[in-house]
Design a protein around this motif. Structure first.
Motif, PDB file in Angstrom:
ATOM      1  N   PHE A  43       0.877  -0.820  -0.247  1.00  0.00           N
ATOM      2  CA  PHE A  43       0.020   0.525  -0.044  1.00  0.00           C
ATOM      3  C   PHE A  43       0.902   1.535  -0.386  1.00  0.00           C
ATOM      4  O   PHE A  43       0.562   2.309  -0.311  1.00  0.00           O
ATOM      5  CB  PHE A  43      -1.007   0.013   1.303  1.00  0.00           C
ATOM      6  CG  PHE A  43      -2.162  -0.486   1.138  1.00  0.00           C
ATOM      7  CD1 PHE A  43      -3.569  -0.348   0.539  1.00  0.00           C
ATOM      8  CD2 PHE A  43      -1.886  -2.029   1.472  1.00  0.00           C
ATOM      9  CE1 PHE A  43      -4.268  -1.548   0.513  1.00  0.00           C
ATOM     10  CE2 PHE A  43      -3.144  -3.093   0.514  1.00  0.00           C
ATOM     11  CZ  PHE A  43      -4.426  -2.577   0.068  1.00  0.00           C
ATOM     12  N   LEU A  44       1.473   1.406   0.802  1.00  0.00           N
ATOM     13  CA  LEU A  44       2.683   2.324   0.562  1.00  0.00           C
ATOM     14  C   LEU A  44       3.953   2.211   0.535  1.00  0.00           C
ATOM     15  O   LEU A  44       4.606   1.269   0.416  1.00  0.00           O
ATOM     16  CB  LEU A  44       3.051   3.087   1.962  1.00  0.00           C
ATOM     17  CG  LEU A  44       1.673   3.183   2.722  1.00  0.00           C
ATOM     18  CD1 LEU A  44       1.896   3.794   4.100  1.00  0.00           C
ATOM     19  CD2 LEU A  44       0.829   4.747   1.866  1.00  0.00           C
ATOM     20  N   ILE A  45       4.759   2.983   0.290  1.00  0.00           N
ATOM     21  CA  ILE A  45       6.643   2.725  -0.411  1.00  0.00           C
ATOM     22  C   ILE A  45       6.809   4.727   0.182  1.00  0.00           C
ATOM     23  O   ILE A  45       6.199   5.652  -0.457  1.00  0.00           O
ATOM     24  CB  ILE A  45       6.486   2.782  -2.147  1.00  0.00           C
ATOM     25  CG1 ILE A  45       8.352   2.310  -2.498  1.00  0.00           C
ATOM     26  CG2 ILE A  45       6.995   3.626  -2.819  1.00  0.00           C
ATOM     27  CD1 ILE A  45       8.467   2.171  -3.950  1.00  0.00           C
ATOM     28  N   ARG A  46       8.244   4.355   0.128  1.00  0.00           N
ATOM     29  CA  ARG A  46       8.659   5.419   0.760  1.00  0.00           C
ATOM     30  C   ARG A  46       9.752   6.067  -0.559  1.00  0.00           C
ATOM     31  O   ARG A  46       9.842   5.540  -1.347  1.00  0.00           O
ATOM     32  CB  ARG A  46       9.977   5.127   2.209  1.00  0.00           C
ATOM     33  CG  ARG A  46      10.473   6.565   3.011  1.00  0.00           C
ATOM     34  CD  ARG A  46      10.505   6.238   3.491  1.00  0.00           C
ATOM     35  NE  ARG A  46      11.476   7.493   4.822  1.00  0.00           N
ATOM     36  CZ  ARG A  46      12.262   7.592   5.522  1.00  0.00           C
ATOM     37  NH1 ARG A  46      12.532   6.294   6.670  1.00  0.00           N
ATOM     38  NH2 ARG A  46      12.883   8.590   6.196  1.00  0.00           N
ATOM     39  N   VAL A  47       9.522   7.447  -0.455  1.00  0.00           N
ATOM     40  CA  VAL A  47       9.882   8.473  -1.627  1.00  0.00           C
ATOM     41  C   VAL A  47      11.107   8.739  -0.579  1.00  0.00           C
ATOM     42  O   VAL A  47      11.015   9.284   0.108  1.00  0.00           O
ATOM     43  CB  VAL A  47       8.637   9.593  -1.825  1.00  0.00           C
ATOM     44  CG1 VAL A  47       9.249  10.346  -2.270  1.00  0.00           C
ATOM     45  CG2 VAL A  47       7.308   8.991  -2.031  1.00  0.00           C
ATOM     46  N   GLU A  48      12.600   8.855  -1.164  1.00  0.00           N
ATOM     47  CA  GLU A  48      13.606   9.296  -1.004  1.00  0.00           C
ATOM     48  C   GLU A  48      13.153  10.690  -1.206  1.00  0.00           C
ATOM     49  O   GLU A  48      12.594  11.413  -2.194  1.00  0.00           O
ATOM     50  CB  GLU A  48      15.027   9.141  -1.960  1.00  0.00           C
ATOM     51  CG  GLU A  48      14.827   7.436  -1.651  1.00  0.00           C
ATOM     52  CD  GLU A  48      15.402   6.740   0.210  1.00  0.00           C
ATOM     53  OE1 GLU A  48      16.098   7.668   0.506  1.00  0.00           O
ATOM     54  OE2 GLU A  48      15.202   6.004   0.737  1.00  0.00           O
TER      55      GLU A  48
END
Length: 73
Positions: A43-48
């Protein structure tokens, strides 16, 4: 706070907000871990976050201030 990209639409059980696919949101890492635990990792992915190159200088307005001083004289 960290930035995350929403990969699938979901509703936050605490805030009741609906997060739509392909939007970027900010939340704590702890809260994002809860979402991953309660739903799953899809559902989520961390954005650099983009960090500036330390070798580049920002324009801090010093040149403009010097120009104004020269005009006053």
């Amino acid at each position: 706070m960290a930035k995350y990209k929403v990969l699938k639409k979901f509703q936050d059980i605490h805030t009741k907000m609906i997060y739509n696919e392909d939007t970027e949101i900010e939340m704590t890492v702890k809260r994002a871990d809860e979402v991953s635990t309660n739903l799953d990792d899809s559902f989520l992915i961390r954005v650099e976050e983009k960090q500036e190159d330390p070798g580049t200088n920002k324009d801090d307005g010093k040149e403009e201030k010097q120009d104004k001083k020269m005009k006053i004289k």
